[in-house]
Design a protein around this motif. Structure first.
Motif, PDB file in Angstrom:
ATOM      1  N   LYS A  35      74.060 107.607 121.043  1.00  0.00           N
ATOM      2  CA  LYS A  35      74.789 107.587 121.621  1.00  0.00           C
ATOM      3  C   LYS A  35      74.270 107.596 123.437  1.00  0.00           C
ATOM      4  CE  LYS A  35      77.874 109.906 119.467  1.00  0.00           C
ATOM      5  NZ  LYS A  35      79.084 109.734 119.280  1.00  0.00           N
ATOM      6  N   LEU A  36      72.755 106.592 122.471  1.00  0.00           N
ATOM      7  CA  LEU A  36      72.081 106.412 124.081  1.00  0.00           C
ATOM      8  C   LEU A  36      72.248 104.630 123.835  1.00  0.00           C
ATOM      9  CD1 LEU A  36      70.181 109.700 124.427  1.00  0.00           C
ATOM     10  CD2 LEU A  36      72.350 109.007 126.249  1.00  0.00           C
ATOM     11  N   ASN A  50      74.570 107.769 128.036  1.00  0.00           N
ATOM     12  CA  ASN A  50      75.422 107.872 127.111  1.00  0.00           C
ATOM     13  C   ASN A  50      76.146 107.026 127.083  1.00  0.00           C
ATOM     14  OD1 ASN A  50      77.324 109.739 125.563  1.00  0.00           O
ATOM     15  ND2 ASN A  50      76.087 111.416 126.170  1.00  0.00           N
ATOM     16  N   ASP A  52      79.077 107.591 125.312  1.00  0.00           N
ATOM     17  CA  ASP A  52      80.074 108.345 125.853  1.00  0.00           C
ATOM     18  C   ASP A  52      81.537 108.761 127.001  1.00  0.00           C
ATOM     19  OD1 ASP A  52      80.368 108.797 122.830  1.00  0.00           O
ATOM     20  OD2 ASP A  52      80.044 109.988 122.911  1.00  0.00           O
ATOM     21  N   SER A  53      79.874 108.632 128.104  1.00  0.00           N
ATOM     22  CA  SER A  53      80.107 108.848 129.712  1.00  0.00           C
ATOM     23  C   SER A  53      80.227 107.131 130.676  1.00  0.00           C
ATOM     24  CB  SER A  53      78.977 109.721 130.194  1.00  0.00           C
ATOM     25  OG  SER A  53      78.502 111.158 129.345  1.00  0.00           O
TER      26      SER A  53
END
Length: 70
Positions: A35-36, A50, A52-53
């Motif tokens: 995720k990172l 992240n 997802d952000s």
């Protein structure tokens, strides 16, 4: 320069890396179920993001966004 805007509507990073390199980082993170990603921000130095952000990733040349060209 590549601008990464986060989905909080406030946070924005001016990455030293180019757009294709950032795309590879995101692709590889997704491939390995991570995720990172780590980018180099002009002001803050190395930053973990992240994926997802992320709201948008755009390359700017001569003050013009790659999204405006499409």
């Amino acid at each position: 320069m590549t601008v990464i805007k986060m989905n909080d509507g406030v946070t924005e990073y001016d990455a030293k890396e180019n757009l294709s390199f950032i795309k590879k980082l995101i692709f590889n993170a997704n491939l390995h179920d991570e995720k990172l990603i780590e980018i180099t921000d002009v002001k803050e130095g190395n930053v973990l993001i992240n994926i997802d952000s992320i709201f948008t990733v755009e390359e700017t040349t001569n003050g013009e966004s790659s999204l405006q060209k499409e």
